[in-house]
Design a protein around this motif. Structure first.
Motif, PDB file in Angstrom:
ATOM      1  N   ASN A  85       0.796  -1.224   0.000  1.00  0.00           N
ATOM      2  CA  ASN A  85       0.000   0.000   0.000  1.00  0.00           C
ATOM      3  C   ASN A  85       0.834   1.283   0.000  1.00  0.00           C
ATOM      4  N   ASN A  86       2.130   1.173  -0.240  1.00  0.00           N
ATOM      5  CA  ASN A  86       3.044   2.328  -0.227  1.00  0.00           C
ATOM      6  C   ASN A  86       2.906   3.139   1.059  1.00  0.00           C
ATOM      7  N   GLU A  87       2.872   2.458   2.205  1.00  0.00           N
ATOM      8  CA  GLU A  87       2.701   3.117   3.501  1.00  0.00           C
ATOM      9  C   GLU A  87       4.010   3.602   4.107  1.00  0.00           C
ATOM     10  N   CYS A  88       5.118   2.960   3.761  1.00  0.00           N
ATOM     11  CA  CYS A  88       6.406   3.275   4.382  1.00  0.00           C
ATOM     12  C   CYS A  88       7.029   4.515   3.754  1.00  0.00           C
ATOM     13  N   ASN A  89       7.701   5.281   4.599  1.00  0.00           N
ATOM     14  CA  ASN A  89       8.450   6.451   4.154  1.00  0.00           C
ATOM     15  C   ASN A  89       9.896   6.300   4.597  1.00  0.00           C
ATOM     16  N   GLU A  90      10.765   7.114   4.032  1.00  0.00           N
ATOM     17  CA  GLU A  90      12.171   7.081   4.384  1.00  0.00           C
ATOM     18  C   GLU A  90      12.343   7.419   5.862  1.00  0.00           C
ATOM     19  N   GLY A  91      13.136   6.616   6.571  1.00  0.00           N
ATOM     20  CA  GLY A  91      13.388   6.857   7.989  1.00  0.00           C
ATOM     21  C   GLY A  91      12.540   6.007   8.918  1.00  0.00           C
TER      22      GLY A  91
END
Length: 86
Positions: free
Chosen positions: A53-59
């Motif tokens: 679901n493209n939930e993750c972000n950098e960091g």
């Protein structure tokens, strides 16, 4: 309420790239001892993991679990986001 024991490998690491569609790159850091000098050194491995679901972000700190091969380089998937980036 008996938990099933899973044979799948799990790792916890930090998302270092989220530029691809449904894929994140997770850097997993481990500590190992140098064979000659007996000093503890850090080793980093990067894994490409499936993020449906493209939930993750950098960091973000995420838990990844081994799965069937999804593509040539992707055989891990994001199980949960432990901590979101600030």
């Amino acid at each position: 309420m008996a938990e099933e024991k899973s044979n799948k490998k799990t790792n916890i690491g930090e998302v270092v790239s989220d530029k691809m569609d449904k894929t994140v790159v997770v850097a997993v850091e481990r500590k190992t001892q140098h064979s000659l000098y007996k000093r503890v050194i850090k080793r980093t491995s990067k894994f490409k993991a499936h993020d449906e679901n493209n939930e993750c972000n950098e960091g973000d700190i995420v838990k990844i679990v081994e799965t069937r091969p999804i593509s040539k380089q992707k055989s891990w998937k994001v199980e949960e986001i432990i901590r979101k980036a600030k």
